[in-house]
Design a protein around this motif. Sequence first.
Motif, PDB file in Angstrom:
ATOM      1  N   GLY A   1      16.020 -85.732 -25.338  1.00  0.00           N
ATOM      2  CA  GLY A   1      14.864 -85.182 -26.027  1.00  0.00           C
ATOM      3  C   GLY A   1      13.834 -84.753 -25.008  1.00  0.00           C
ATOM      4  O   GLY A   1      14.003 -84.945 -23.805  1.00  0.00           O
ATOM      5  N   VAL A   2      12.743 -84.179 -25.501  1.00  0.00           N
ATOM      6  CA  VAL A   2      11.719 -83.605 -24.639  1.00  0.00           C
ATOM      7  C   VAL A   2      10.367 -84.227 -24.968  1.00  0.00           C
ATOM      8  O   VAL A   2       9.977 -84.293 -26.136  1.00  0.00           O
ATOM      9  CB  VAL A   2      11.628 -82.079 -24.815  1.00  0.00           C
ATOM     10  CG1 VAL A   2      10.643 -81.481 -23.819  1.00  0.00           C
ATOM     11  CG2 VAL A   2      12.990 -81.438 -24.666  1.00  0.00           C
ATOM     12  N   VAL A   3       9.672 -84.670 -23.934  1.00  0.00           N
ATOM     13  CA  VAL A   3       8.296 -85.137 -24.086  1.00  0.00           C
ATOM     14  C   VAL A   3       7.381 -83.982 -23.698  1.00  0.00           C
ATOM     15  O   VAL A   3       7.447 -83.483 -22.570  1.00  0.00           O
ATOM     16  CB  VAL A   3       8.013 -86.357 -23.191  1.00  0.00           C
ATOM     17  CG1 VAL A   3       6.563 -86.802 -23.352  1.00  0.00           C
ATOM     18  CG2 VAL A   3       8.968 -87.498 -23.535  1.00  0.00           C
ATOM     19  N   VAL A   4       6.540 -83.559 -24.630  1.00  0.00           N
ATOM     20  CA  VAL A   4       5.627 -82.443 -24.385  1.00  0.00           C
ATOM     21  C   VAL A   4       4.219 -82.998 -24.198  1.00  0.00           C
ATOM     22  O   VAL A   4       3.626 -83.531 -25.143  1.00  0.00           O
ATOM     23  CB  VAL A   4       5.649 -81.433 -25.543  1.00  0.00           C
ATOM     24  CG1 VAL A   4       4.655 -80.297 -25.277  1.00  0.00           C
ATOM     25  CG2 VAL A   4       7.054 -80.869 -25.723  1.00  0.00           C
ATOM     26  N   PRO A   5       3.667 -82.900 -22.980  1.00  0.00           N
ATOM     27  CA  PRO A   5       2.320 -83.424 -22.731  1.00  0.00           C
ATOM     28  C   PRO A   5       1.236 -82.487 -23.250  1.00  0.00           C
ATOM     29  O   PRO A   5       1.512 -81.332 -23.609  1.00  0.00           O
ATOM     30  CB  PRO A   5       2.280 -83.524 -21.207  1.00  0.00           C
ATOM     31  CG  PRO A   5       3.155 -82.398 -20.752  1.00  0.00           C
ATOM     32  CD  PRO A   5       4.272 -82.315 -21.772  1.00  0.00           C
ATOM     33  N   LYS A   6       0.015 -83.032 -23.291  1.00  0.00           N
ATOM     34  CA  LYS A   6      -1.149 -82.259 -23.762  1.00  0.00           C
ATOM     35  C   LYS A   6      -0.858 -81.618 -25.111  1.00  0.00           C
ATOM     36  O   LYS A   6      -1.304 -80.496 -25.402  1.00  0.00           O
ATOM     37  CB  LYS A   6      -1.520 -81.180 -22.741  1.00  0.00           C
ATOM     38  CG  LYS A   6      -1.630 -81.650 -21.296  1.00  0.00           C
ATOM     39  CD  LYS A   6      -2.698 -82.691 -21.109  1.00  0.00           C
ATOM     40  CE  LYS A   6      -2.910 -83.038 -19.632  1.00  0.00           C
ATOM     41  NZ  LYS A   6      -1.763 -83.749 -19.032  1.00  0.00           N
ATOM     42  N   ALA A   7      -0.121 -82.319 -25.960  1.00  0.00           N
ATOM     43  CA  ALA A   7       0.306 -81.754 -27.242  1.00  0.00           C
ATOM     44  C   ALA A   7      -0.900 -81.528 -28.155  1.00  0.00           C
ATOM     45  O   ALA A   7      -1.653 -82.460 -28.439  1.00  0.00           O
ATOM     46  CB  ALA A   7       1.314 -82.685 -27.912  1.00  0.00           C
TER      47      ALA A   7
ATOM     48  N   VAL B   1      -0.059 -87.038 -27.101  1.00  0.00           N
ATOM     49  CA  VAL B   1      -1.439 -86.674 -27.422  1.00  0.00           C
ATOM     50  C   VAL B   1      -2.355 -87.198 -26.324  1.00  0.00           C
ATOM     51  O   VAL B   1      -2.414 -88.406 -26.070  1.00  0.00           O
ATOM     52  CB  VAL B   1      -1.842 -87.247 -28.792  1.00  0.00           C
ATOM     53  CG1 VAL B   1      -3.330 -87.025 -29.048  1.00  0.00           C
ATOM     54  CG2 VAL B   1      -1.004 -86.603 -29.895  1.00  0.00           C
ATOM     55  N   GLU B   2      -3.085 -86.278 -25.676  1.00  0.00           N
ATOM     56  CA  GLU B   2      -3.882 -86.641 -24.504  1.00  0.00           C
ATOM     57  C   GLU B   2      -5.272 -86.022 -24.512  1.00  0.00           C
ATOM     58  O   GLU B   2      -5.954 -86.045 -23.485  1.00  0.00           O
ATOM     59  CB  GLU B   2      -3.159 -86.201 -23.229  1.00  0.00           C
ATOM     60  CG  GLU B   2      -1.764 -86.784 -23.071  1.00  0.00           C
ATOM     61  CD  GLU B   2      -1.107 -86.345 -21.781  1.00  0.00           C
ATOM     62  OE1 GLU B   2      -1.319 -87.024 -20.765  1.00  0.00           O
ATOM     63  OE2 GLU B   2      -0.390 -85.319 -21.803  1.00  0.00           O
ATOM     64  N   SER B   3      -5.702 -85.484 -25.642  1.00  0.00           N
ATOM     65  CA  SER B   3      -6.985 -84.793 -25.660  1.00  0.00           C
ATOM     66  C   SER B   3      -7.628 -84.911 -27.035  1.00  0.00           C
ATOM     67  O   SER B   3      -6.984 -85.284 -28.021  1.00  0.00           O
ATOM     68  CB  SER B   3      -6.792 -83.307 -25.339  1.00  0.00           C
ATOM     69  OG  SER B   3      -6.050 -82.675 -26.382  1.00  0.00           O
ATOM     70  N   ALA B   4      -8.924 -84.572 -27.084  1.00  0.00           N
ATOM     71  CA  ALA B   4      -9.627 -84.568 -28.360  1.00  0.00           C
ATOM     72  C   ALA B   4      -8.982 -83.573 -29.322  1.00  0.00           C
ATOM     73  O   ALA B   4      -8.826 -83.854 -30.526  1.00  0.00           O
ATOM     74  CB  ALA B   4     -11.096 -84.217 -28.134  1.00  0.00           C
TER      75      ALA B   4
ATOM     76  N   PHE C   1      -6.604 -88.992 -22.197  1.00  0.00           N
ATOM     77  CA  PHE C   1      -7.481 -88.879 -23.360  1.00  0.00           C
ATOM     78  C   PHE C   1      -8.884 -89.383 -23.022  1.00  0.00           C
ATOM     79  O   PHE C   1      -9.889 -88.738 -23.353  1.00  0.00           O
ATOM     80  CB  PHE C   1      -6.899 -89.682 -24.526  1.00  0.00           C
ATOM     81  CG  PHE C   1      -7.721 -89.603 -25.783  1.00  0.00           C
ATOM     82  CD1 PHE C   1      -7.551 -88.562 -26.678  1.00  0.00           C
ATOM     83  CD2 PHE C   1      -8.664 -90.578 -26.073  1.00  0.00           C
ATOM     84  CE1 PHE C   1      -8.321 -88.482 -27.840  1.00  0.00           C
ATOM     85  CE2 PHE C   1      -9.438 -90.509 -27.227  1.00  0.00           C
ATOM     86  CZ  PHE C   1      -9.267 -89.457 -28.115  1.00  0.00           C
ATOM     87  N   ALA C   2      -8.961 -90.537 -22.355  1.00  0.00           N
ATOM     88  CA  ALA C   2     -10.264 -91.072 -21.975  1.00  0.00           C
ATOM     89  C   ALA C   2     -10.991 -90.114 -21.034  1.00  0.00           C
ATOM     90  O   ALA C   2     -12.214 -89.912 -21.143  1.00  0.00           O
ATOM     91  CB  ALA C   2     -10.095 -92.436 -21.317  1.00  0.00           C
ATOM     92  N   HIS C   3     -10.245 -89.512 -20.114  1.00  0.00           N
ATOM     93  CA  HIS C   3     -10.853 -88.542 -19.200  1.00  0.00           C
ATOM     94  C   HIS C   3     -11.400 -87.343 -19.966  1.00  0.00           C
ATOM     95  O   HIS C   3     -12.499 -86.849 -19.690  1.00  0.00           O
ATOM     96  CB  HIS C   3      -9.825 -88.092 -18.166  1.00  0.00           C
ATOM     97  CG  HIS C   3     -10.320 -87.037 -17.234  1.00  0.00           C
ATOM     98  ND1 HIS C   3     -11.254 -87.279 -16.246  1.00  0.00           N
ATOM     99  CD2 HIS C   3     -10.024 -85.708 -17.157  1.00  0.00           C
ATOM    100  CE1 HIS C   3     -11.506 -86.158 -15.600  1.00  0.00           C
ATOM    101  NE2 HIS C   3     -10.775 -85.195 -16.128  1.00  0.00           N
ATOM    102  N   ASP C   4     -10.631 -86.863 -20.953  1.00  0.00           N
ATOM    103  CA  ASP C   4     -11.054 -85.701 -21.732  1.00  0.00           C
ATOM    104  C   ASP C   4     -12.334 -85.992 -22.512  1.00  0.00           C
ATOM    105  O   ASP C   4     -13.189 -85.113 -22.666  1.00  0.00           O
ATOM    106  CB  ASP C   4      -9.936 -85.280 -22.687  1.00  0.00           C
ATOM    107  CG  ASP C   4     -10.245 -83.994 -23.422  1.00  0.00           C
ATOM    108  OD1 ASP C   4     -10.592 -82.995 -22.763  1.00  0.00           O
ATOM    109  OD2 ASP C   4     -10.142 -83.973 -24.667  1.00  0.00           O
TER     110      ASP C   4
END
Length: 265
Positions: A86-92, A113-116, A141-144
């Motif tokens: 399978g594929v992990v898609v970052p910044k989804a 999920v890595e962003s608001a 996410f915390a950085h964003d």
Amino acid sequence: MRLGGPWLFVPGTQEPRFAKAHSAGASQVIVDWEDAVDPRDKDGARETTARWLASSPPTWVRVNAASTEWYESDVAALERLDGLAGVVVPKADDPGVLQHVGDRLARPVMALVESARGLDRARELARTPAVVAIAFGSLDFAHDLHCAPTDRALLAARSELVLASRLGDLVPPIDGVSANVQDPQAAAADARLARELGFGGKLCIHPRQIAPVRTAFAPSESELSWARAVLAAAADTRGAVLGPDGEMIDRPVIERAHAILESTI
């Protein structure tokens, strides 16, 4: 395919570590082409992974984000890899991107999920047919959000991902990494909190984190004893009955007891 428990990242340039990762006891292994690979080594990571996946156990790959210059080459390279699990898609944050990847590769997709913006669209992501699970990129996410990566600061986000996964009929989400690799008990504590909130697994960045994370997501002996006692009490009566802790036993309690015992299988 087991989607709960510990998921272990391994850098895409470190082929000798691929087999070790699979033997370390993780539920799933993710070869990382994103954060763990220097921009100068992206092509080499693809080539290294392709050699490995030609004869490997099924393995996930984290590609680079769709907004990067490497994304299209990543997806094109994955079209030829039979060992891809399978594929992990970052910044989804875009359901269309996730579905396109799933359709193009005919493989399941994990939305990281890595962003608001990603959290805002989490329920849409969870309802995307190609997506089988959501994971939380807690540090990014915390950085964003310009907040501290603490349990209190990220509580609302974690709870939203649990709810989004349930509404999308997905498995419970996978929690983010614990950055402290020197203290496995730090990962264990983080995993216990994640499980309490409704997560089903956790991303790991070192093999020493696997065992404590697996233990944290497994039912404790006290939980197993409680579940057995509840089912035994429920089997002995047709009416209302009190459980081992004085709690009235009704359908939700019985179903929770069954779920605890089934999670050990």
